[in-house]
Scaffold this motif. Sequence first.
Motif, PDB file in Angstrom:
ATOM      1  N   ILE A  98       3.112  -0.382   5.973  1.00 42.78           N
ATOM      2  CA  ILE A  98       3.888   0.761   5.494  1.00 42.78           C
ATOM      3  C   ILE A  98       3.981   1.788   6.611  1.00 42.78           C
ATOM      4  N   TYR A  99       5.209   2.104   6.988  1.00 42.73           N
ATOM      5  CA  TYR A  99       5.482   3.094   8.029  1.00 42.73           C
ATOM      6  C   TYR A  99       5.943   4.377   7.350  1.00 42.73           C
ATOM      7  N   ILE A 107      17.506 -16.587  11.414  1.00 46.48           N
ATOM      8  CA  ILE A 107      17.413 -15.178  11.024  1.00 46.48           C
ATOM      9  C   ILE A 107      16.002 -14.727  11.390  1.00 46.48           C
ATOM     10  N   LEU A 108      15.891 -13.740  12.256  1.00 43.52           N
ATOM     11  CA  LEU A 108      14.587 -13.252  12.694  1.00 43.52           C
ATOM     12  C   LEU A 108      14.074 -12.111  11.827  1.00 43.52           C
ATOM     13  N   GLN A 109      14.980 -11.186  11.506  1.00 45.56           N
ATOM     14  CA  GLN A 109      14.592  -9.990  10.754  1.00 45.56           C
ATOM     15  C   GLN A 109      15.721  -9.594   9.818  1.00 45.56           C
ATOM     16  N   ILE A 110      15.349  -8.931   8.729  1.00 44.75           N
ATOM     17  CA  ILE A 110      16.332  -8.323   7.839  1.00 44.75           C
ATOM     18  C   ILE A 110      15.856  -6.906   7.521  1.00 44.75           C
ATOM     19  N   ALA A 111      16.770  -5.963   7.613  1.00 41.21           N
ATOM     20  CA  ALA A 111      16.488  -4.563   7.271  1.00 41.21           C
ATOM     21  C   ALA A 111      17.332  -4.213   6.050  1.00 41.21           C
ATOM     22  N   TYR A 150      12.106  -5.806   6.342  1.00 41.27           N
ATOM     23  CA  TYR A 150      11.858  -4.364   6.336  1.00 41.27           C
ATOM     24  C   TYR A 150      12.694  -3.769   5.219  1.00 41.27           C
ATOM     25  N   PHE A 151      12.099  -2.926   4.385  1.00 41.13           N
ATOM     26  CA  PHE A 151      12.878  -2.322   3.306  1.00 41.13           C
ATOM     27  C   PHE A 151      12.453  -0.885   3.069  1.00 41.13           C
ATOM     28  N   CYS A 180       8.661  -0.321   4.359  1.00 41.63           N
ATOM     29  CA  CYS A 180       7.695  -1.397   4.181  1.00 41.63           C
ATOM     30  C   CYS A 180       8.141  -2.604   4.990  1.00 41.63           C
ATOM     31  N   LYS A 181       7.144  -3.337   5.497  1.00 43.31           N
ATOM     32  CA  LYS A 181       7.428  -4.560   6.248  1.00 43.31           C
ATOM     33  C   LYS A 181       6.513  -5.669   5.769  1.00 43.31           C
TER      34      LYS A 181
END
Length: 160
Positions: A12-13, A91-95, A133-134, A142-143
């Motif tokens: 959590i950022y 797909i490496l990442q999704i935001a 990441y959401f 959050c990640k």
Amino acid sequence: MEKKQITTEIEIYEDVSELPAAVQHLMQKAKEVRANAYAPYSQFLVGAALLLSNGEIVSGSNQENSSYPSGLCAERTAIYAAGANFPNQKILQIAITAGPRERANTVPVPPCGACRQAIAEYEQKQKQPIEVYFMGKSGKVCKVASLLSLLPLAFDRHFL
């Protein structure tokens, strides 16, 4: 009888500024496309941006339809566009960023169940985790290192 415990780990950022620069850029793309959401019924806008292994960013926003449930969530809009246009890329990442049109939302919004299943399918297909990441419209992010952290008992082709 046997009991098993399933645990997950979420980072959590406090806000987007704590994220690595590349992820900040990806989240900014998700925020931009969130403005393109067609959500006249729910007034809930969602944007998603994917980073592919070739460096391309593919984005999508939720698209509603008066004939529920014919609409499509932002995450699936982006994933299916990536699958159609870049079928050999991972797909490496999704935001993901989401919130109501007319009010603030600082609570992180995770993908819905249908989107979790769709992301899990691509994770399984590519045999590599997808970082997720959401966030809400602002605030904490959050990640999870893999979608399977959000859907640990995922249905897959092995059940078919």
